[in-house]
Design an enzyme around this catalytic site. Structure first.
Site, PDB file in Angstrom:
ATOM      1  N   THR A  36       0.820  -1.202   0.000  1.00 56.62           N
ATOM      2  CA  THR A  36       0.000   0.000   0.000  1.00 56.62           C
ATOM      3  C   THR A  36       0.860   1.261   0.000  1.00 56.62           C
ATOM      4  O   THR A  36       2.004   1.259   0.441  1.00 56.62           O
ATOM      5  CB  THR A  36      -0.945   0.038   1.220  1.00 56.62           C
ATOM      6  OG1 THR A  36      -0.174   0.271   2.412  1.00 56.62           O
ATOM      7  CG2 THR A  36      -1.713  -1.269   1.355  1.00 56.62           C
ATOM      8  N   SER A 138       9.737   1.314  14.185  1.00 53.49           N
ATOM      9  CA  SER A 138      10.036   2.434  15.069  1.00 53.49           C
ATOM     10  C   SER A 138      11.352   3.049  14.612  1.00 53.49           C
ATOM     11  O   SER A 138      11.552   3.321  13.433  1.00 53.49           O
ATOM     12  CB  SER A 138      10.090   1.952  16.521  1.00 53.49           C
ATOM     13  OG  SER A 138      10.409   3.014  17.402  1.00 53.49           O
ATOM     14  N   TYR A 152       9.715  13.852  16.793  1.00 54.48           N
ATOM     15  CA  TYR A 152       9.767  12.534  16.142  1.00 54.48           C
ATOM     16  C   TYR A 152       9.867  11.421  17.181  1.00 54.48           C
ATOM     17  O   TYR A 152       9.137  10.428  17.122  1.00 54.48           O
ATOM     18  CB  TYR A 152      10.958  12.497  15.192  1.00 54.48           C
ATOM     19  CG  TYR A 152      11.146  11.179  14.471  1.00 54.48           C
ATOM     20  CD1 TYR A 152      10.292  10.805  13.441  1.00 54.48           C
ATOM     21  CD2 TYR A 152      12.182  10.318  14.820  1.00 54.48           C
ATOM     22  CE1 TYR A 152      10.459   9.598  12.777  1.00 54.48           C
ATOM     23  CE2 TYR A 152      12.365   9.122  14.161  1.00 54.48           C
ATOM     24  CZ  TYR A 152      11.496   8.762  13.137  1.00 54.48           C
ATOM     25  OH  TYR A 152      11.679   7.562  12.484  1.00 54.48           O
ATOM     26  N   LYS A 156       7.545   7.963  18.271  1.00 54.36           N
ATOM     27  CA  LYS A 156       8.113   6.616  18.306  1.00 54.36           C
ATOM     28  C   LYS A 156       8.115   6.051  19.728  1.00 54.36           C
ATOM     29  O   LYS A 156       7.885   4.846  19.922  1.00 54.36           O
ATOM     30  CB  LYS A 156       9.524   6.628  17.724  1.00 54.36           C
ATOM     31  CG  LYS A 156       9.576   6.963  16.235  1.00 54.36           C
ATOM     32  CD  LYS A 156       8.729   6.008  15.405  1.00 54.36           C
ATOM     33  CE  LYS A 156       8.908   6.243  13.910  1.00 54.36           C
ATOM     34  NZ  LYS A 156       8.064   5.328  13.094  1.00 54.36           N
TER      35      LYS A 156
END
Length: 279
Positions: A36, A138, A152, A156
């Site tokens: 996808t 991750s 960021y 994570k």
């Protein structure tokens, strides 16, 4: 196609980087793949390589309807679903104060909530067949937060915290979780999809090295995404797989140093920490 020979993978973010390489590795292993991307036209070469063992679909992981549709397509096309890889997302650089709240929320929508949405959509199928794996892509930044990577790393860290609990919750059903923590790999992390905050002059002191690194790293990272994909397939197929899989010398070194720092603080302050119970 309803035969059940080989594993069935649903992989997000297959237009480049880890997603594309994991899809190629799964196909090479004889498995079947629903690849996808937000723009499925970027996946035509994968379709050519995979023949009847691959299907492609549009998937914006912030769109709940598309998430549900992707899981349904995988199950209806291939008869089952074995491995879900939450790879879609993007990097971000900037000091915490430099990011607007709307930017932070948008980053969490892509890097955290999108992965959770797909995980929740897939779990009923995995539980029903008493088998399956959720792979969460991750980062070394999911355990080590550097200046300039706070936003960021927040996403994570959240993904890793949720996934650690999830692993224990779904283990009785035969479903497993693998958290992958890459270091610097030759993907598009430092490219055009990198989110950059505004700048506040005062933070040049603490974040300029990080900003410079991400602007110059593209195309020079030491990690090979194809080797990362091979390592992920190896871990998925191993009955004694770890909960966390670090990838790259830099990831191993940074995470180990971080753990040693935590252990040192815990030891140095243990007496104070243990002295807070009621008498």
């Amino acid at each position: 196609m309803t035969n059940t020979d080989g594993r069935v993978w649903l992989i997000t973010g297959c237009s480049a980087g880890f997603g594309r390489e994991i899809a190629l590795a799964a196909l090479a292993a004889g498995d079947r793949v629903l690849a996808t991307a937000r723009r499925p036209e970027t996946l035509t070469d994968l379709e050519a390589k995979g023949g009847d063992r691959i299907r492609t679909a549009a998937l914006d992981i912030t769109d709940a309807g598309q998430v549900e549709a992707a899981v349904k397509t995988a199950v209806e096309t291939f008869g089952r679903l074995d491995v879900v890889v939450n790879n879609a997302g993007h990097g971000a650089v900037g000091a915490v104060e430099e990011f607007t709240m709307s930017e932070l929320r948008a980053l969490m929508e892509v890097n955290f909530f999108g992965a959770v949405e797909l995980t929740k959509a897939a779990l009923p199928h995995l539980r029903a067949q008493a088998d399956g794996t959720i792979v969460q892509i991750s980062s070394a930044g999911g355990q080590v937060a550097l200046p300039g990577f706070g936003a960021y790393s927040a996403a994570k860290f959240a993904l890793e915290g949720l996934s650690e609990a999830l692993a224990a919750e779904v283990a009785p059903f035969g479903v497993r979780v693998l958290i992958v923590e890459p270091g610097a790999f030759r993907t598009e992390f430092g490219g055009g999809r990198l989110q950059r905050s505004r700048t506040i002059d005062a933070y040049e002191l603490s974040t300029s090295d990080t900003r410079e690194a991400v602007e110059t790293m593209h195309g020079t990272q030491p990690g090979d995404p194809a080797k990362a994909a091979a390592a992920i397939l190896r871990a998925v197929g191993c009955p004694n797989r770890p909960l966390r899989l670090a990838l790259g010398d830099d990831a191993v070194d940074a995470i180990r140093a971080h753990h040693e720092s935590i252990a040192t603080d815990l030891s140095n302050w243990e007496k104070v920490s243990r002295g807070t119970d009621l008498d």
